[in-house]
Scaffold this motif. Sequence first.
Motif, mmCIF file in Angstrom:
data_model
loop_
_atom_site.group_PDB
_atom_site.id
_atom_site.type_symbol
_atom_site.label_atom_id
_atom_site.label_comp_id
_atom_site.label_asym_id
_atom_site.label_seq_id
_atom_site.Cartn_x
_atom_site.Cartn_y
_atom_site.Cartn_z
ATOM 1 N N LEU A 1 0.812 -1.216 0.035
ATOM 2 C CA LEU A 1 -0.024 -0.002 -0.163
ATOM 3 C C LEU A 1 0.896 1.254 -0.108
ATOM 4 N N ILE A 2 2.014 1.150 0.759
ATOM 5 C CA ILE A 2 2.869 2.477 0.639
ATOM 6 C C ILE A 2 3.551 2.592 -0.688
ATOM 7 N N LEU A 3 3.664 1.437 -1.410
ATOM 8 C CA LEU A 3 4.098 1.760 -2.774
ATOM 9 C C LEU A 3 3.214 2.056 -3.622
ATOM 10 N N CYS A 4 1.924 1.894 -3.427
ATOM 11 C CA CYS A 4 1.189 2.385 -4.278
ATOM 12 C C CYS A 4 0.720 3.761 -3.932
ATOM 13 N N GLY A 5 0.752 4.130 -2.750
ATOM 14 C CA GLY A 5 0.606 5.660 -2.250
ATOM 15 C C GLY A 5 1.677 6.509 -2.751
ATOM 16 N N THR A 6 2.839 5.859 -2.717
ATOM 17 C CA THR A 6 4.058 6.523 -3.103
ATOM 18 C C THR A 6 3.961 7.099 -4.860
ATOM 19 N N LEU A 7 3.482 5.766 -5.433
ATOM 20 C CA LEU A 7 3.155 5.970 -6.952
ATOM 21 C C LEU A 7 2.172 7.008 -7.274
ATOM 22 N N VAL A 8 0.958 7.036 -6.403
ATOM 23 C CA VAL A 8 0.108 7.981 -6.584
ATOM 24 C C VAL A 8 0.480 9.414 -6.391
ATOM 25 N N TRP A 9 1.509 9.752 -5.222
ATOM 26 C CA TRP A 9 1.806 10.994 -5.152
ATOM 27 C C TRP A 9 3.063 11.177 -6.045
ATOM 28 N N LEU A 10 3.641 10.409 -6.547
ATOM 29 C CA LEU A 10 4.511 10.691 -7.669
ATOM 30 C C LEU A 10 3.957 10.904 -9.009
ATOM 31 N N GLY A 11 2.901 10.247 -9.286
ATOM 32 C CA GLY A 11 1.941 10.523 -10.226
ATOM 33 C C GLY A 11 1.456 12.167 -10.234
ATOM 34 N N LEU A 12 0.667 12.213 -9.232
ATOM 35 C CA LEU A 12 0.315 13.750 -9.003
ATOM 36 C C LEU A 12 1.390 14.797 -9.170
ATOM 37 N N LYS A 13 2.519 14.589 -8.578
ATOM 38 C CA LYS A 13 3.484 15.456 -8.532
ATOM 39 C C LYS A 13 4.072 15.875 -10.098
ATOM 40 N N ILE A 14 4.184 14.681 -10.934
ATOM 41 C CA ILE A 14 4.198 14.572 -12.082
ATOM 42 C C ILE A 14 3.285 15.405 -12.951
ATOM 43 N N LEU A 15 1.990 15.179 -12.651
ATOM 44 C CA LEU A 15 0.961 16.031 -13.562
ATOM 45 C C LEU A 15 1.104 17.607 -12.986
ATOM 46 N N GLU A 16 1.362 17.597 -11.505
ATOM 47 C CA GLU A 16 1.251 18.906 -11.341
ATOM 48 C C GLU A 16 2.595 19.639 -11.940
ATOM 49 N N ARG A 17 3.712 19.233 -12.095
ATOM 50 C CA ARG A 17 4.757 19.887 -12.730
ATOM 51 C C ARG A 17 4.648 19.928 -14.068
ATOM 52 N N GLN A 18 3.963 18.827 -14.790
ATOM 53 C CA GLN A 18 3.714 19.106 -16.292
ATOM 54 C C GLN A 18 2.687 20.194 -16.368
ATOM 55 N N ASP A 19 1.766 20.483 -15.528
ATOM 56 C CA ASP A 19 0.477 21.299 -15.560
ATOM 57 C C ASP A 19 1.261 22.774 -15.652
ATOM 58 N N ARG A 20 2.391 22.808 -14.864
ATOM 59 C CA ARG A 20 2.898 24.158 -14.484
ATOM 60 C C ARG A 20 3.530 24.434 -15.581
ATOM 61 N N ASN A 21 4.330 23.457 -16.053
ATOM 62 C CA ASN A 21 5.131 23.482 -17.344
ATOM 63 C C ASN A 21 4.156 24.033 -18.674
ATOM 64 N N ARG A 22 3.113 23.344 -18.840
ATOM 65 C CA ARG A 22 2.036 23.869 -19.689
ATOM 66 C C ARG A 22 1.564 24.984 -19.580
ATOM 67 N N ARG A 23 1.441 25.509 -18.506
ATOM 68 C CA ARG A 23 0.725 26.876 -18.279
ATOM 69 C C ARG A 23 1.934 27.974 -18.641
ATOM 70 N N SER A 24 3.080 27.605 -18.194
ATOM 71 C CA SER A 24 4.279 28.242 -18.501
ATOM 72 C C SER A 24 4.543 28.691 -19.939
ATOM 73 N N GLN A 25 4.340 27.389 -20.780
ATOM 74 C CA GLN A 25 4.314 27.287 -22.004
ATOM 75 C C GLN A 25 3.348 28.091 -23.001
ATOM 76 N N LEU A 26 2.280 27.932 -22.330
ATOM 77 C CA LEU A 26 1.065 28.774 -22.882
ATOM 78 C C LEU A 26 1.273 30.172 -22.600
ATOM 79 N N LYS A 27 1.809 30.738 -21.532
ATOM 80 C CA LYS A 27 1.633 32.068 -21.137
ATOM 81 C C LYS A 27 3.280 32.603 -21.982
ATOM 82 N N THR A 28 3.991 31.876 -22.070
ATOM 83 C CA THR A 28 5.251 32.238 -23.223
ATOM 84 C C THR A 28 4.735 32.310 -24.647
ATOM 85 N N ALA A 29 3.945 31.458 -25.021
ATOM 86 C CA ALA A 29 3.362 31.470 -26.217
ATOM 87 C C ALA A 29 2.336 32.711 -26.579
#
Length: 742
Positions: free
Chosen positions: A186-214
Motif C-alpha cells: 500500500l505504501i508503494l501504491c501511495g508513493t506511486l500516486v503521490w509521484l503521479g500527482l507531482k508529475i501531473l502538477e509539474r507538467q501542468d505548471r510547465n504547460r501553463r508556463s509554455q502557454l503564457k510564453t506562447a
Amino acid sequence: MVGTDLLAAYHRRYGAAGLMRRYAAAKQRGFWYRQALLVFWCLAVGILLSPLMGCACLGLGLVGDVIDTLVVRPARCAPVNIKRLRIQSSLSAALHGGLFSLSACLPLLAYASPEGVQGGLWSPVLTICILTSTAVASSLHLPLNVSATVCRLLSIAGVALGFVVLVMPHPNETWTAFGMDLVGVLILCGTLVWLGLKILERQDRNRRSQLKTAQQQQELAAVNARLCEQEKAARQLATVAECANDSVILMGRQGEITWVNDSFTRITGYSSEEAVGSMPGDLLNSVDTCEETLAKLSNGIKTTTPVRVEICNKHKDGHNIWLDTSQVPLVDSTGALETLIAVERDITDAKKYEQELQQARVAAEEGARVKSEYFATMSHEIRTPLNGVIGMAQLLEQSPLNTEQREYADTILNSARSLLHLINDILDLSRLEAQEMELSCEDFDLRRCLENCVRLLGPLAADKGIALRLDLAPDLLAQLHGDDRRLTQILMNIVGNAIKFTDIGEVMVTARTIPSPQGVQVKIAVIDTGIGIPEDKVARIFERFSQADAAISRKFGGTGLGLTIAQNLAHAMGGEISVTSQLRQGSTFEVSVHLQPAVAQPRPAVAPPLPQDLSALRILIAEDNQVNRFLVDKFLKSTNAERRYAFDGAQAIEMAQDFQPDVILMDMSMPEVNGLEATRAIRLLPLKQPYIIALTANAFDEDRTACLQAGMDDFLTKPVNRAELLARISQFYSARLEQQLP
C-alpha cells in the motif's frame, strides 16, 4: 518563430491528438531499451533459476509490450479517432502491465513452496525492484495518456496485491508478516500516486508556463507587427511628404518650424536651413496678408482645431503668392499641442484666373448693360420717327384718296408695321437672352385667346385662298391663369408662318388641356399643308436669324427671329415647341406650355363706346419732338378737346399748375426734366390730379414698371395707334362721368 506560430505549436503539442502522438512516440522510442532490460532480466532468471522460467518471463513481458506499442503506433502516422484510440491504449496498457507484472512474479510463484524457502530460494527483492521500476517508468507517461498510465499502474498494483494475498512463503508465516507485506504494498501504491500527482502538477505548471510564453510571444509579435506597419506607414508618409507637390511644414509647440519638404523651398524660395527654427509669420507674412486670416490660424492653434484658409504670403524674392493652407494640430494624451502640421498649396495661378474671371464677368455685365442701353436707345430713336411715319400714314388713310393714292398709303403703313414688328422681335430677343423677360400673369379665357388669333390672321389666309380652321377639344379648360399676351405672340408667330408657307390646302389649329403636377398643360398644334421642311434643316429653324433655306428668305421674307422668340417664350412658360415635317407635304408645330387654373372667372373685356365729343376735357401734350406733337394733335383734333403743349418736363410741371389739365400725355425722354421726374413733381402739386398716360418709345417691361411707379396711370408705346389712344382717353372720360352721376 513568431508568436502566432508558437501558440499554434503549443496547441498542437498539448492537444488531444498531440498528446496521443507524443505518447505513441515515447512508447516507440523506449521500445528497444525496454526489451534490452527485459532480455537481461530474463537471461539472469534463466541462468540462476531455470531456462524455462527465463523463457516464460521473456515471453510474457515481450507479448504485452509489443501489443501495447502496436496499438498506439497509428497515432504517429495518420489522423485517427482519438477517443477510440484512447480506449484501445488503456486496454493494451492494462494488458501490458498485467503480463509484465506476472512475468516479474513468476520466480516467486515457482519457488513459493516451503522447500524453496528452506532452500534459500525465496527472495522478493528482484520482483519488488522490477515492479517498482516499471511503475515509476510508467508514471512518467502520465501527462501524455492519463487513462492508459492509470490502467497500467492499476494492473501492476493489482498483480502485486494478488501475490501478497494469495501466495504464502510457508505455512507457518504469521499474520503480522502478512500485514507488514500488505502495508508495504500500500505504501508503494501511495508513493506511486503521490509521484503521479507531482508529475501531473509539474507538467501542468510547465504547460501553463509554455502557454503564457506562447501568448506573450504572440502579443509581442502583434506589437512588433504593428510597430513594423507603423514604421512602414511612417516611411511612406515621410516619402509622400518629401515628394509631395504641396508644401509641408512641421512646427513645434511654440509654432517654430521643425521640418519642411522640398516643395516648401520651391514655393516660397526659402531653403530648409533658413526655415527650420524660424516662425512662419516672420518668413512669409506680407503687408497684404489678411489679419482676419492670421487670427483664424492663431485661434486654430489655441483651440487645437483644424483650420483651412486661403492666405496671401510673400516669396523670398518679395512677390506675393497665394496659398491654400490646411493647418492640422496633433495633441498628446493630455490634449496639449504636440506638433502642428501645415500643408500649403500654391493657388497663385488659380487666384489670377479667378480675378480674370471676375473681370470678365464684370465686363460681360457691363457689356450686357451697354447692350441693353444700346437697344433701348435704338428702340427710342427708331420708334420716334416711326411713330410719325405710321401716324401720318393712318391720317393719310382717313383722308379722301383715289385708288392709287390709297395703295401708296397702305404700302407705307404695311412697311412701317413690318419694321415695327422687326424692332419688337429684336427687343424681345434681347430681353430673353438677358433673362429679363417677365411674364405678366392674369386670368384669361384660352378659348377667346385662340379665337382672336385665328380671327386676326383669317384675312391673311383668305388672301392666299387657303382655309384657316380652329378645332378645340370638347373638354378644353378655357379659364386659365398666365400671360395670354405672350401666348398670343407665340401663336401669331407659328400660325403666321404656317399661312406664309402654305399656298394650297389649309392650316388647322387644335388645342387641348391636360391636368399636370405643375397645374394645367396646354397643348396647341398648328398643322399646315405647306412646303414642309427638309429633315436635315429641322434642327436649325429655331436658331436666331436662321431659316431652312436661303431661297425661302428671298421668296417669303422674314428675319428668322419669330420661331427663336416663340421657343424662348415657351421655355419661359415651362414648355417646349416641337416640329415634325415632310418636304412638300406640310409641317406640324406643337406648342406645350404649363399654366395654372384661373384664380377667378375673368370678365369679358368690353370696349367702352367712344364719345362723340370730348370738348369738356383739357389735354396737355408733353412732347419734345415736333413730329410727335403734330401727330398727337391730329389724332385728338376730332375730339374737340382743349389741347396745350409742353416742350420739356419743366414746362409740363409749370403748365400743369396753370392749365390744370384733365389728361396729360407724357413722353418719358425729354431734355432737362424727363417724364418720370415731371410726373413725380406733378403728383406733389396741390391741384386736382390729372390722368397721366405715358407715350414713350421705350418699350421694355422695366420702362412700363418705372412709369407706373413714378405715378403714371397708363402706358402706351410708340408708334401710337390712334384708335388705342382714343380708347384709353375715352375710358378715363367714361369713368369720370360715372363718378359724377348721382
